[in-house]
Design an enzyme around this catalytic site. Structure first.
Site, PDB file in Angstrom:
ATOM      1  N   ASN A 185     -13.541  -4.291   2.892  1.00  0.00           N
ATOM      2  CA  ASN A 185     -14.288  -4.451   1.637  1.00  0.00           C
ATOM      3  C   ASN A 185     -13.954  -5.735   0.874  1.00  0.00           C
ATOM      4  OD1 ASN A 185     -11.797  -3.645   0.796  1.00  0.00           O
ATOM      5  ND2 ASN A 185     -12.482  -1.875  -0.378  1.00  0.00           N
TER       6      ASN A 185
ATOM      7  N   TYR B 254       0.828  -1.217   0.000  1.00  0.00           N
ATOM      8  CA  TYR B 254       0.000   0.000   0.000  1.00  0.00           C
ATOM      9  C   TYR B 254       0.861   1.266   0.000  1.00  0.00           C
ATOM     10  CZ  TYR B 254      -4.361  -2.625   0.839  1.00  0.00           C
ATOM     11  OH  TYR B 254      -5.460  -3.451   0.725  1.00  0.00           O
TER      12      TYR B 254
ATOM     13  N   HIS C  47      -9.057  -7.244  -2.654  1.00  0.00           N
ATOM     14  CA  HIS C  47      -8.145  -6.286  -3.302  1.00  0.00           C
ATOM     15  C   HIS C  47      -7.842  -6.811  -4.695  1.00  0.00           C
ATOM     16  CE1 HIS C  47      -4.542  -3.898  -4.214  1.00  0.00           C
ATOM     17  NE2 HIS C  47      -4.068  -5.036  -4.703  1.00  0.00           N
TER      18      HIS C  47
HETATM   19  P1  IDP Z   1      -9.155  -0.183  -4.201  1.00  0.00           P
HETATM   20  O1  IDP Z   1      -8.918  -1.298  -3.202  1.00  0.00           O
HETATM   21  O2  IDP Z   1     -10.565  -0.214  -4.713  1.00  0.00           O
HETATM   22  O3  IDP Z   1      -8.124  -0.136  -5.288  1.00  0.00           O
HETATM   23  P2  IDP Z   1      -7.809   2.107  -2.999  1.00  0.00           P
HETATM   24  O4  IDP Z   1      -8.209   3.535  -3.220  1.00  0.00           O
HETATM   25  O5  IDP Z   1      -6.568   1.613  -3.653  1.00  0.00           O
HETATM   26  O6  IDP Z   1      -9.073   1.191  -3.384  1.00  0.00           O
HETATM   27  O7  IDP Z   1      -7.684   1.918  -1.414  1.00  0.00           O
HETATM   28  C1  IDP Z   1      -7.069   0.774  -0.873  1.00  0.00           C
HETATM   29  C2  IDP Z   1      -7.919   0.261   0.262  1.00  0.00           C
HETATM   30  O8  IDP Z   1      -7.931   1.218   1.321  1.00  0.00           O
HETATM   31  C3  IDP Z   1      -9.414   0.062  -0.065  1.00  0.00           C
HETATM   32  O9  IDP Z   1      -9.688  -1.181  -0.694  1.00  0.00           O
HETATM   33  C4  IDP Z   1     -10.035   0.155   1.307  1.00  0.00           C
HETATM   34  O10 IDP Z   1      -9.853  -1.067   2.052  1.00  0.00           O
HETATM   35  C5  IDP Z   1      -9.194   1.254   1.956  1.00  0.00           C
HETATM   36  N1  IDP Z   1      -9.787   2.593   1.742  1.00  0.00           N
HETATM   37  C6  IDP Z   1      -9.733   3.336   0.633  1.00  0.00           C
HETATM   38  N2  IDP Z   1     -10.360   4.519   0.755  1.00  0.00           N
HETATM   39  C7  IDP Z   1     -10.826   4.533   2.019  1.00  0.00           C
HETATM   40  C8  IDP Z   1     -11.570   5.500   2.764  1.00  0.00           C
HETATM   41  O11 IDP Z   1     -11.931   6.585   2.271  1.00  0.00           O
HETATM   42  N3  IDP Z   1     -11.868   5.159   4.051  1.00  0.00           N
HETATM   43  C9  IDP Z   1     -11.485   3.985   4.611  1.00  0.00           C
HETATM   44  N4  IDP Z   1     -10.779   3.046   3.927  1.00  0.00           N
HETATM   45  C10 IDP Z   1     -10.453   3.309   2.656  1.00  0.00           C
HETATM   46 MG    MG Z   2      -6.054   0.211  -5.068  1.00  0.00          MG
END
Ligand code: IDP
Ligand code: MG
Length: 138
Positions: A112, A49, A115
């Site tokens: 969620n 990350y 990944h």
């Molecule tokens: P992605 O997994 O859909 O690519 P990213 O923006 O790369 O999304 O973010 C990585 C992970 O960080 C997300 O899957 C989620 O678990 C967490 N995350 C992203 N944005 C937020 C937020 O606004 N609040 C809390 N957790 C977040």
């Molecule tokens: Mg991502």
């Protein structure tokens, strides 16, 4: 043919959705080229990350991702990088389309369920964090 890194996140493991999630990927025609159950360390999280270090959600994200085991997989197929992200659905499960993995199985924006890599460069980089080449079977 593309490879992408998929993680089945700790929430989905704890909620016993491993089988359902893998079934979704198999039904979409992806090949499972590598797979393992493991626990992410803070060091691995910081590599994986890297682009999110310093963001407001980073610390919670790492706490969640390192607390319990997850499954790391390499999925292969045509346009696998974009297509797996479609199957996963939007980052926020409330905004994810019907039938997507996150709509069906995610708990929250952080927890969620899955990944997936977002570009060819990141797929290559992320796969190398979790697997050596001899562990991948295309
Ligand atoms: P992605 O997994 O859909 O690519 P990213 O923006 O790369 O999304 O973010 C990585 C992970 O960080 C997300 O899957 C989620 O678990 C967490 N995350 C992203 N944005 C937020 C937020 O606004 N609040 C809390 N957790 C977040
Ligand atoms: Mg991502």
């Amino acid at each position: 043919m593309e490879r992408t890194l998929v993680l089945i996140k700790p929430d989905a493991i704890a909620n016993k959705y491993i089988g359902d999630i893998i079934k979704h990927y198999e039904n979409e025609g992806f090949k499972i080229s590598a797979m393992k159950l493991m626990q992410m360390t803070e060091k691995i999280a910081a590599k994986h990350y890297a682009e999110h270090i310093g963001k407001p959600f980073y610390e919670n994200l790492v706490k969640f991702m390192t607390a319990e085991p997850l499954i790391a997989m390499v999925l292969s197929g045509e346009n696998a990088i974009a297509r797996v992200r479609e199957v996963n659905g939007a980052t926020n499960p409330e905004k994810a389309a019907e039938g997507t993995i996150r709509k069906l199985f995610a708990e929250s924006v952080t927890k969620n369920a899955v990944h997936a890599s977002d570009s060819i460069e990141n797929a290559k980089r992320e796969i190398a964090i979790f697997f050596s080449e001899i562990e991948i079977f295309d």
